[in-house]
Design a protein around this motif. Structure first.
Motif, short mmCIF file in Angstrom:
data_model
loop_
_atom_site.label_atom_id
_atom_site.label_comp_id
_atom_site.label_asym_id
_atom_site.label_seq_id
_atom_site.Cartn_x
_atom_site.Cartn_y
_atom_site.Cartn_z
N TYR A 64 0.62 4.99 -8.31
CA TYR A 64 0.29 3.63 -8.03
C TYR A 64 0.65 3.03 -7.11
CZ TYR A 64 -0.20 -1.38 -9.69
OH TYR A 64 -0.28 -2.53 -9.94
N LEU A 65 1.71 3.26 -6.20
CA LEU A 65 2.02 2.65 -4.90
C LEU A 65 1.06 3.26 -3.84
CD1 LEU A 65 5.88 2.61 -5.15
CD2 LEU A 65 4.40 0.81 -5.49
N VAL A 66 0.92 4.40 -3.89
CA VAL A 66 -0.18 5.02 -3.04
C VAL A 66 -1.63 4.32 -3.21
CG1 VAL A 66 -1.53 7.04 -2.13
CG2 VAL A 66 0.75 7.31 -3.27
N GLY A 67 -1.88 4.05 -4.42
CA GLY A 67 -3.02 3.26 -4.33
C GLY A 67 -3.15 1.95 -3.48
N ILE A 68 -1.95 1.00 -3.98
CA ILE A 68 -1.72 -0.06 -3.07
C ILE A 68 -1.87 0.08 -1.81
CG2 ILE A 68 -0.04 -1.77 -2.95
CD1 ILE A 68 0.83 -1.73 -5.84
N ALA A 69 -1.10 0.85 -1.38
CA ALA A 69 -1.15 1.37 0.35
C ALA A 69 -2.35 1.39 0.71
CB ALA A 69 -0.32 2.69 0.35
N LYS A 77 -5.36 -2.57 7.31
CA LYS A 77 -4.67 -2.24 8.68
C LYS A 77 -3.30 -2.83 8.96
CE LYS A 77 -8.77 -0.55 11.29
NZ LYS A 77 -9.57 -0.63 12.48
N ASP A 78 -2.47 -3.08 7.77
CA ASP A 78 -1.50 -4.08 7.82
C ASP A 78 -0.17 -3.01 7.96
OD1 ASP A 78 0.95 -5.54 7.32
OD2 ASP A 78 0.39 -6.39 5.25
N GLU A 79 0.08 -2.85 9.10
CA GLU A 79 1.34 -1.70 9.75
C GLU A 79 2.67 -2.06 9.01
OE1 GLU A 79 3.29 0.60 13.45
OE2 GLU A 79 1.19 -0.53 13.76
N LYS A 80 3.04 -3.09 9.05
CA LYS A 80 4.47 -3.64 8.45
C LYS A 80 4.44 -3.51 7.11
CE LYS A 80 7.70 -7.53 8.72
NZ LYS A 80 8.02 -8.72 9.10
N GLY A 81 3.29 -4.02 6.46
CA GLY A 81 3.39 -3.90 4.84
C GLY A 81 3.34 -2.39 4.54
N LEU A 82 2.71 -1.51 5.35
CA LEU A 82 2.50 0.02 4.99
C LEU A 82 4.02 0.54 5.26
CD1 LEU A 82 0.91 2.19 4.30
CD2 LEU A 82 0.28 2.65 6.70
N VAL A 83 4.67 0.14 6.21
CA VAL A 83 5.99 0.73 6.51
C VAL A 83 7.01 0.31 5.12
CG1 VAL A 83 8.17 0.69 7.74
CG2 VAL A 83 5.71 0.84 8.84
N LEU A 84 6.97 -0.89 4.92
CA LEU A 84 7.81 -1.34 3.70
C LEU A 84 7.41 -0.67 2.46
CD1 LEU A 84 7.88 -5.23 4.46
CD2 LEU A 84 9.77 -3.60 4.78
N LEU A 85 6.13 -0.44 2.07
CA LEU A 85 5.69 0.27 0.99
C LEU A 85 5.94 1.60 0.84
CD1 LEU A 85 2.70 -0.41 -1.13
CD2 LEU A 85 3.16 1.95 -0.50
N LEU A 86 6.01 2.25 2.24
CA LEU A 86 6.33 3.68 2.31
C LEU A 86 7.77 3.78 1.94
CD1 LEU A 86 4.32 4.83 5.20
CD2 LEU A 86 3.75 5.51 2.86
N ALA A 87 8.80 2.84 2.40
CA ALA A 87 10.15 3.01 2.39
C ALA A 87 10.49 2.84 0.77
CB ALA A 87 10.87 1.74 2.90
N LEU A 88 9.65 1.61 0.13
CA LEU A 88 9.86 1.94 -1.36
C LEU A 88 9.35 3.00 -2.23
CD1 LEU A 88 10.40 0.03 -3.77
CD2 LEU A 88 7.89 -0.80 -3.70
#
Length: 598
Positions: A64-69, A77-88
């Protein structure tokens, strides 16, 4: 954006059901009884279920988080949001791994404690079953139930229970999330369920039958091996190695045949899962692409559904890989419960203990048959007062051993009654009755352990001094002291390492230590050389002093001084009296004595 989950598994409610109704009726009670054993570990099971729920939820959250990413960060192209989501996402999978480890660790504890109880209960129950139960079964086959069948249950509890629970939770969560994301794609994904049901029903209707037969043939093979090993001397004496090898091959071939088909049919399941997984993935990719072109779903949703479609059958795949163990364990559990359901040698409510026994014995018109319609003894009557020696003589099959078995309540008579000191033995608890009896058999069994332990088996609370005294009275002390470690000398299985005569002397010492009121001898001096026989006879004379003795006689010199000799033929007493009286009558006994059959 939302997504479904990671381990969809639908442990099909019928996955273990056989094809026919009678087999289903056998399966459901077996599952319920296994569940009853597991319920004794409620605390640990609760923790296991909690961890299974947590791992299932975290597994569903990952895709589910992968789909959000994809939809919210990669496309935009939201790099910061992508990094936070990957950490989560990393934290999710760390806790997912921890929950998976804990559920497995705790479930192993549940499984081992459960099979420990089952094995203990089964072994204890075996000790309480009547001899008639063992007469009809191979010892190796019973051993297979205590070892192989219980071990199959252990393997299943360690793995399959968690897998089934995880599969149900994951599948339920996956369907809910999929319906939320796209009912249309969910419907397409679920198209494989009818195909799955049909395939599983076809396979399981055959697989369980073969696994049950496999367990049965394995038990029979174990029984044959146990018999072949224990009779190796006879096999070699008669040069029957080739015959016994052929008999083994025949049983081994049956096991191979059922094992082949059991594994073959169960092997269809993972292949069926893979085929349906590929079909589902193709449907999602095609239909999802068309829906995305028309704006009904996003790319992220398609990726999530693609992941779910690939994982939709993964838990079932895991179940399929363990299906052999699951069905084998259920078949084994049925075999274990079959023994546990066998009626024990129960004591009656009106039975009472005998604290002091004189040793008076009386048989009143006792009849008995091991099989209905074929009486082994017929209306046998006799009396023996305290200190008397009664000898039983007669041809093989005349009923001598049966009288001993009935006296010790290994069996109960069909008609008539047996009395000890005027009390009907049916009113005396079996163990209490046997405490007042000592047995010296023709083939005395010795356990693996020290000589001291084997003698002390006659009375476990005996002191070392009492053990030595009994050995001296049995003429066993001198040969024991010549052994490397004396009384601490370890005997191997069945007393191998010492002679037959020495084994008999230890058996007499064991009986002396028990100090019984009634002594039962299945001629202890047969197949013994003359000098050893003199030592054994001297020990037996000490043993018989003041005790009521019942002797199955094979040699004339053993019974010359018997107070009463009972001559049996075809289950009836045809003559009775002492040696001189019976010789004078020139009847059956005199013929046996003249022909040196005594």
């Amino acid at each position: 954006m939302s997504r479904p989950a990671v381990k969809p598994a639908h442990p099909h409610s019928r996955h273990g059901h056989p094809g026919s109704k009678p087999q289903v009726k056998e399966l459901v009670p077996t599952l319920k009884r296994l569940a009853g054993y597991l319920a004794r570990r409620k605390g640990l099971l609760f923790l296991v279920v909690l961890m299974v729920a947590a791992s299932s939820a975290l597994g569903l959250l990952g895709p589910y988080l992968v789909g959000i990413a994809i939809d919210d960060f990669i496309i935009t192209k939201d790099e910061k949001g992508l990094v936070l989501l990957l950490a989560l996402l990393g934290v999710v999978y760390i806790f997912y791994s921890l929950a998976t480890f804990l559920q497995s660790y705790w479930m192993v504890g549940v499984a081992q404690k459960t099979v420990f109880e089952m094995r203990t209960e089964l072994f204890t129950h075996l000790q309480q079953l009547p001899l008639s139960f063992f007469d009809k079964r191979q010892h190796g086959e019973l051993m297979s139930r205590v070892t192989n069948d219980i071990e199959n249950i252990s393997s299943t509890l360690n793995s399959s229970v968690i897998q089934v629970a995880s599969s149900v939770l994951t599948l339920t969560g996956a369907v809910i999330v999929m319906l939320y994301l796209s009912p249309m794609l969910t419907a397409i994904t679920l198209l494989i369920v009818p195909l799955l049901y049909i395939g599983m029903k076809w396979i399981t209707s055959r697989t369980r039958r073969f696994f049950k037969e496999q367990q049965r043939h394995l038990g029979e093979l174990n029984g044959f091996i146990e018999e072949a090993v224990s009779s190796k001397h006879i096999v070699k004496m008669f040069s029957q190695e080739e015959k016994i090898a052929l008999a083994f091959n025949e049983r081994n071939a049956k096991l191979k045949e059922t094992g082949f088909w059991a594994q073959t049919y169960s092997g269809f399941i993972p292949k069926l899962m893979n085929m349906l997984n590929n079909i589902s993935f193709a449907l999602i990719a095609g239909a999802g692409g068309l829906l995305a072109l028309h704006g009904y779903v996003t790319v992220g949703v398609i990726v999530v559904f693609a992941e779910y479609s690939r994982q939709f059958t993964r838990p079932l795949n895991d179940l399929a890989n363990q299906f052999n163990t699951l069905l084998s364990a259920l078949a084994g559990a049925e075999r274990v419960f079959d023994i546990l359901d066998t009626e024990k040698e129960e004591e009656q409510a009106d039975e009472f203990p005998l604290h002091h026994v004189r040793g008076d014995i009386e048989f009143r018109k006792v009849s008995f048959s091991y099989e209905k319609g074929n009486e082994t003894i017929k209306e046998v009557s006799f009396k023996a007062d305290k200190g008397d020696m009664v000898a039983l003589v007669g041809p093989t099959g005349s009923g001598k051993s049966t009288i001993i078995n009935l006296l010790a309540r290994f069996y109960d008579p069909d008609n008539g009654a047996i009395f000890i000191d005027g009390y009907n033995t049916s009113t005396i608890p079996r163990q209490e009755l046997r405490k007042h009896m000592g047995f010296v058999l023709q083939d005395s069994f010795l356990f693996e352990g020290t000589i001291k332990e084997n003698i002390r088996y006659g009375r476990l609370d005996a002191t070392d001094e009492e053990v030595v005294k009994a050995a001296k009275s049995a003429n066993a002390h001198s040969f024991i002291m010549k052994l490397p470690d004396g009384y601490e000398t370890k005997l191997q299985s069945e007393g191998s390492g010492i002679s037959q005569g020495q084994r008999q002397l230890l058996a007499i010492a064991r009986a002396l230590l028990a100090d019984p009121a009634i002594l039962i001898l299945d001629e202890a001096t047969s197949s013994i050389d003359t000098i050893t026989e003199m030592h054994i006879q001297e020990a037996l004379n000490r043993l018989m002093e003041g005790r009521t003795t019942v002797v199955i006689a094979h040699r004339l010199n053993t019974i010359r001084r018997a107070d009463q000799i009972l001559v049996l033929n075809q289950g009836r007493i045809v003559e009775r009296g002492n040696h001189e009286e019976l010789i004078e009558t020139e009847g059956h006994y005199a013929s046996l004595a003249t022909a040196s059959q005594l």
